[in-house]
Design an enzyme around this catalytic site. Structure first.
Site, mmCIF file in Angstrom:
data_model
loop_
_atom_site.group_PDB
_atom_site.id
_atom_site.type_symbol
_atom_site.label_atom_id
_atom_site.label_comp_id
_atom_site.label_asym_id
_atom_site.label_seq_id
_atom_site.Cartn_x
_atom_site.Cartn_y
_atom_site.Cartn_z
ATOM 1 N N CYS A 92 0.850 -1.203 0.000
ATOM 2 C CA CYS A 92 0.000 0.000 0.000
ATOM 3 C C CYS A 92 0.884 1.251 0.000
ATOM 4 C CB CYS A 92 -0.930 -0.030 1.225
ATOM 5 S SG CYS A 92 -2.055 1.375 1.311
ATOM 6 N N CYS A 93 1.939 1.249 0.858
ATOM 7 C CA CYS A 93 2.865 2.388 0.891
ATOM 8 C C CYS A 93 3.565 2.557 -0.456
ATOM 9 C CB CYS A 93 3.915 2.208 1.997
ATOM 10 S SG CYS A 93 3.306 2.500 3.670
ATOM 11 N N CYS A 148 -0.912 8.655 7.280
ATOM 12 C CA CYS A 148 -2.257 8.377 6.762
ATOM 13 C C CYS A 148 -3.194 8.042 7.931
ATOM 14 C CB CYS A 148 -2.209 7.182 5.826
ATOM 15 S SG CYS A 148 -1.224 7.462 4.352
ATOM 16 N N CYS A 208 -3.342 4.535 9.534
ATOM 17 C CA CYS A 208 -2.086 4.025 10.086
ATOM 18 C C CYS A 208 -1.498 4.932 11.161
ATOM 19 C CB CYS A 208 -1.076 3.830 8.960
ATOM 20 S SG CYS A 208 -1.659 2.658 7.732
ATOM 21 N N CYS A 236 8.026 3.533 6.193
ATOM 22 C CA CYS A 236 7.173 3.270 5.034
ATOM 23 C C CYS A 236 7.981 3.083 3.761
ATOM 24 C CB CYS A 236 6.181 4.408 4.855
ATOM 25 S SG CYS A 236 6.994 5.967 4.584
#
Ligand code: SF4
Length: 253
Positions: free
Chosen positions: A134-135, A219, A222, A247
């Site tokens: 996702c990162c 985010c 997170c 990240c």
């Protein structure tokens, strides 16, 4: 008392981040001078240079110094599509007030939609691999775009932030040959108290989430508030081991 009156009363009686944290080191003035000298050196020796800003406390300090000293260091923000509304609002205010350009980089819509379709909205909680994937889509690919053609980038890393960052140098050339950029960390020697003293003295606009015990803001899915005594970075990816908590923006092999 109505719920909104109760909420307002709690907010009014909760100390803000400035009163909680502002506490300069004995050599605070030397640290500010060191930071400014490095930013000026960045323009003179390492241009084109840009500042990566998450709009966190450290980054608003650096952007303030850049603007206040009319330094040619444009700023960029990675708008991952998952930021808190408080961060988005600060981004808009910063864009309106900054003299240097604040450029926003976003992930590919198509890739984000595909990722969510395949792995679900909450994939980051399922495994480190999915969180990193996702990162990769939301942060690392836009970062690569933002750094294209840059000789150096300025970050808000501080040694005090975590054990992973305890040896952050002011000028980091370790990735120059592989990634192409020098990383400059002008706040490497600052304490959290120094950061908030600067914000207070210079009336720098900051993310109100800091008033709600979010020391490090990323985010929304997170990032969480931390409690008294918890480690500085424990509000980020709190379900993972400490060693995995980067990240990729600042991860070391
Ligand atoms: S911090 Fe969380 S939401 Fe943001 S890109 Fe990484 S995994 Fe995705």
């Amino acid at each position: 008392m109505s719920v909104s009156e109760l909420r307002n009363s709690i907010q009014e009686n909760t100390p803000d981040a400035i009163s909680l944290y502002a506490n300069p080191s004995a050599n605070y003035a030397d640290k500010v001078a060191e930071t400014l000298a490095l930013l000026k050196q960045a323009v003179a020796e390492f241009s084109p240079v840009t500042q990566a800003s998450s709009l966190g406390a450290e980054d608003v300090v650096i952007t303030h110094l850049i603007n206040h000293n009319a330094l040619n260091i444009p700023v960029f923000v990675l708008e991952t599509g998952a930021l808190h509304r408080e961060t988005q609002a600060l981004l808009e205010r910063t864009q309106a007030q900054s003299l240097v350009p604040i450029k926003v980089y976003r992930p590919s819509n198509e890739k984000v939609i595909n990722f969510v379709k395949t792995h679900g909205q909450d994939a980051m909680y399922e495994s480190i691999e999915l969180r990193k994937a996702c990162c990769q889509v939301r942060k690392l690919e836009p970062l690569a775009e933002a750094l294209q053609g840059q000789r150096a980038w300025v970050t808000g890393l501080r040694r005090e932030q975590s054990s992973n960052r305890s040896d952050v140098p002011l000028i980091d050339r370790s990735e120059e040959s592989t990634k192409g950029q020098i990383k400059l960390n002008p706040l490497a020697n600052w304490t959290w108290g120094d950061v908030w003293h600067f914000i207070s003295l210079n009336q720098v606009d900051y993310n109100p989430l800091h008033d709600q015990f979010f020391p490090s803001i990323g985010c929304a899915p997170c990032t969480r508030a931390i409690s008294l005594g918890e480690d500085f970075r424990s509000g980020r990816w709190w379900w993972e081991d400490e060693a995995a908590k980067e990240c990729g923006l600042h991860a070391k092999k």
